[in-house]
Design a protein around this motif. Sequence first.
Motif, PDB file in Angstrom:
ATOM      1  N   GLY A  51       0.813  -1.204   0.000  1.00  0.00           N
ATOM      2  CA  GLY A  51       0.000   0.000   0.000  1.00  0.00           C
ATOM      3  C   GLY A  51       0.848   1.256   0.000  1.00  0.00           C
ATOM      4  O   GLY A  51       2.054   1.223  -0.254  1.00  0.00           O
ATOM      5  N   ILE A  52       0.207   2.374   0.311  1.00  0.00           N
ATOM      6  CA  ILE A  52       0.894   3.672   0.244  1.00  0.00           C
ATOM      7  C   ILE A  52       1.129   4.291   1.615  1.00  0.00           C
ATOM      8  O   ILE A  52       1.641   5.416   1.701  1.00  0.00           O
ATOM      9  N   SER A  53       0.784   3.589   2.687  1.00  0.00           N
ATOM     10  CA  SER A  53       0.884   4.196   4.015  1.00  0.00           C
ATOM     11  C   SER A  53       2.318   4.512   4.419  1.00  0.00           C
ATOM     12  O   SER A  53       2.546   5.340   5.320  1.00  0.00           O
ATOM     13  N   GLU A  54       3.294   3.861   3.768  1.00  0.00           N
ATOM     14  CA  GLU A  54       4.695   4.135   4.098  1.00  0.00           C
ATOM     15  C   GLU A  54       5.327   5.163   3.172  1.00  0.00           C
ATOM     16  O   GLU A  54       6.506   5.501   3.316  1.00  0.00           O
ATOM     17  N   VAL A  55       4.574   5.670   2.190  1.00  0.00           N
ATOM     18  CA  VAL A  55       5.110   6.687   1.288  1.00  0.00           C
ATOM     19  C   VAL A  55       5.233   8.008   2.041  1.00  0.00           C
ATOM     20  O   VAL A  55       4.284   8.466   2.678  1.00  0.00           O
ATOM     21  N   THR A  56       6.394   8.634   1.983  1.00  0.00           N
ATOM     22  CA  THR A  56       6.648   9.864   2.724  1.00  0.00           C
ATOM     23  C   THR A  56       6.717  11.068   1.784  1.00  0.00           C
ATOM     24  O   THR A  56       6.867  10.927   0.567  1.00  0.00           O
ATOM     25  N   ALA A  57       6.628  12.242   2.389  1.00  0.00           N
ATOM     26  CA  ALA A  57       6.796  13.468   1.611  1.00  0.00           C
ATOM     27  C   ALA A  57       8.175  13.501   0.963  1.00  0.00           C
ATOM     28  O   ALA A  57       8.344  14.033  -0.138  1.00  0.00           O
ATOM     29  N   ALA A  58       9.174  12.917   1.645  1.00  0.00           N
ATOM     30  CA  ALA A  58      10.531  12.866   1.071  1.00  0.00           C
ATOM     31  C   ALA A  58      10.567  11.998  -0.176  1.00  0.00           C
ATOM     32  O   ALA A  58      11.275  12.312  -1.148  1.00  0.00           O
ATOM     33  N   ASP A  59       9.829  10.881  -0.177  1.00  0.00           N
ATOM     34  CA  ASP A  59       9.754  10.032  -1.366  1.00  0.00           C
ATOM     35  C   ASP A  59       9.173  10.816  -2.540  1.00  0.00           C
ATOM     36  O   ASP A  59       9.676  10.746  -3.674  1.00  0.00           O
ATOM     37  N   VAL A  60       8.102  11.541  -2.271  1.00  0.00           N
ATOM     38  CA  VAL A  60       7.439  12.307  -3.319  1.00  0.00           C
ATOM     39  C   VAL A  60       8.362  13.415  -3.830  1.00  0.00           C
ATOM     40  O   VAL A  60       8.437  13.679  -5.041  1.00  0.00           O
ATOM     41  N   GLN A  61       9.089  14.046  -2.918  1.00  0.00           N
ATOM     42  CA  GLN A  61      10.032  15.081  -3.315  1.00  0.00           C
ATOM     43  C   GLN A  61      11.166  14.501  -4.144  1.00  0.00           C
ATOM     44  O   GLN A  61      11.590  15.102  -5.143  1.00  0.00           O
ATOM     45  N   SER A  62      11.661  13.336  -3.767  1.00  0.00           N
ATOM     46  CA  SER A  62      12.736  12.699  -4.528  1.00  0.00           C
ATOM     47  C   SER A  62      12.260  12.363  -5.933  1.00  0.00           C
ATOM     48  O   SER A  62      12.999  12.521  -6.911  1.00  0.00           O
ATOM     49  N   ALA A  63      11.019  11.897  -6.052  1.00  0.00           N
ATOM     50  CA  ALA A  63      10.461  11.628  -7.373  1.00  0.00           C
ATOM     51  C   ALA A  63      10.396  12.909  -8.188  1.00  0.00           C
ATOM     52  O   ALA A  63      10.735  12.924  -9.387  1.00  0.00           O
ATOM     53  N   ARG A  64       9.988  14.015  -7.537  1.00  0.00           N
ATOM     54  CA  ARG A  64       9.891  15.292  -8.240  1.00  0.00           C
ATOM     55  C   ARG A  64      11.253  15.720  -8.778  1.00  0.00           C
ATOM     56  O   ARG A  64      11.353  16.273  -9.887  1.00  0.00           O
ATOM     57  N   GLU A  65      12.296  15.462  -8.005  1.00  0.00           N
ATOM     58  CA  GLU A  65      13.650  15.831  -8.436  1.00  0.00           C
ATOM     59  C   GLU A  65      14.095  15.028  -9.652  1.00  0.00           C
ATOM     60  O   GLU A  65      14.993  15.442 -10.379  1.00  0.00           O
ATOM     61  N   MET A  66      13.468  13.862  -9.867  1.00  0.00           N
ATOM     62  CA  MET A  66      13.756  13.061 -11.061  1.00  0.00           C
ATOM     63  C   MET A  66      12.720  13.315 -12.154  1.00  0.00           C
ATOM     64  O   MET A  66      12.629  12.562 -13.109  1.00  0.00           O
ATOM     65  N   ASN A  67      11.944  14.395 -11.998  1.00  0.00           N
ATOM     66  CA  ASN A  67      10.855  14.716 -12.923  1.00  0.00           C
ATOM     67  C   ASN A  67       9.874  13.552 -13.028  1.00  0.00           C
ATOM     68  O   ASN A  67       9.397  13.208 -14.114  1.00  0.00           O
ATOM     69  N   SER A  68       9.600  12.944 -11.866  1.00  0.00           N
ATOM     70  CA  SER A  68       8.689  11.809 -11.786  1.00  0.00           C
ATOM     71  C   SER A  68       7.621  12.078 -10.740  1.00  0.00           C
ATOM     72  O   SER A  68       7.662  13.075 -10.025  1.00  0.00           O
ATOM     73  N   VAL A  69       6.665  11.154 -10.658  1.00  0.00           N
ATOM     74  CA  VAL A  69       5.574  11.259  -9.699  1.00  0.00           C
ATOM     75  C   VAL A  69       5.321   9.874  -9.136  1.00  0.00           C
ATOM     76  O   VAL A  69       5.594   8.864  -9.791  1.00  0.00           O
TER      77      VAL A  69
END
Length: 435
Positions: free
Chosen positions: A229-247
């Motif tokens: 699931g997504i309960s372990e997804v953090t804001a840092a994970d989302v930010q890291s994806a953004r830095e790779m131009n990903s989501v």
Amino acid sequence: MDKRSLRVAVLGCGSVGSQVVRLLQEQATDLEARIGARIELVGVAVRRIDATRDVEVPDGLLTTDADGLVARDDVDLVIEVIGGIEPARSLILSALEHGASVVTANKALLAEDGPTLFEAAEKAGRDLYYEAAVAGAIPILRPLRESLAGDKVTRVLGIVNGTTNFILDKMDSSGAGFAEALEEAQELGYAEADPTADVEGFDAAAKAAILASLAFHTRVTASDVYREGISEVTAADVQSAREMNSVVKLLAICELRAVAGGDDAVAVRVHPAMIPRSHPLASVREAYNAVFVESEAAGQLMFYGPGAGGAPTASAVLGDLVTVARNHLAGTRGVGESAYADRAVLAMGETRTRYHVAIDVDDRAGVLASVALAFAEHDVSIQTVRQEGRGDDAQLVVVSHEATDAQLSATVEHLRGMDNVREVTSVMRVEGETE
């Protein structure tokens, strides 16, 4: 009874069932014209007669005797929208046994025990249709079952849960953490008070099993689907994806994989993953769903729309109703289960994927080389690596090339045991070519 009428029973009058009842009444004239016979609603089974409902049910139609309703010999079609395993399974089997065709939206039951239902429909010579079980109003099951029947589907990649997509979209657009985004989803009615089925991936896993079964002509159950699931997804994970131009999206991934001997096996998984913003699924916002299909002849296809909600799901139910009613009048039945391929289902460890790994390490010479060696020892090739210094420590962000999930998992465990690794802060799978 008018011989040009078809008698319909509805099981359940909740958010979906009430909309089915409403549409049956409001669109009665159009439905009669499209089907060639009048649709007559003869009963609506509910748990409590006196419950508050979103629609007015005609007098005398509400009943708490669901067993008696489906066993009536004058019922031609049964619509099941109560959900869950029991009593839905017993009611559907009884309806088929007593000569009625069935339209259902029950993803959990189909993913757990679909073969039993399909065999019962085959034995009875009746239809079992279930477009509404996956992705609400989006027509995806019929294209897989019929439109692409002459093609070889190789991959189905989808966002099939609106709650998780809303949460992850809010985390991406606002920088919110998981708990904050979940709270907003609950306030807006996108998430239940107990969101476990959605946020832990159970809902998406059931839908993935159904998609894989249809796409690859192989029986796949929910227990065959790897689930995170997504309960372990953090804001840092989302930010890291953004830095790779990903989501980050929660994806249902169903694919054919070549195995020893030249055969194809089926791999089915549900988990959060980073995808490049250039991918069509990356632009799916809010609580919408989308399914991306790849096949040998047709190429790439995408199906997009509202994936849940009473009215959208009821739309898919009535679409099936029209087809089943036409079949009934013609004295025929539609396509049943297709499981002739009987392909093996791969364990997650055998599935090939890519990883994004964020590692806090000591900021000193030789650390990067030792991390790279850990990947090499497990035959995992590194695609990119980014290092950021932060005083006495540093963070390495590594994106791997494709390897088996078992190799990648072993690599992560190796990293966690290294003296110069302070913490593996994030591990997430990657789909598509990141920048």
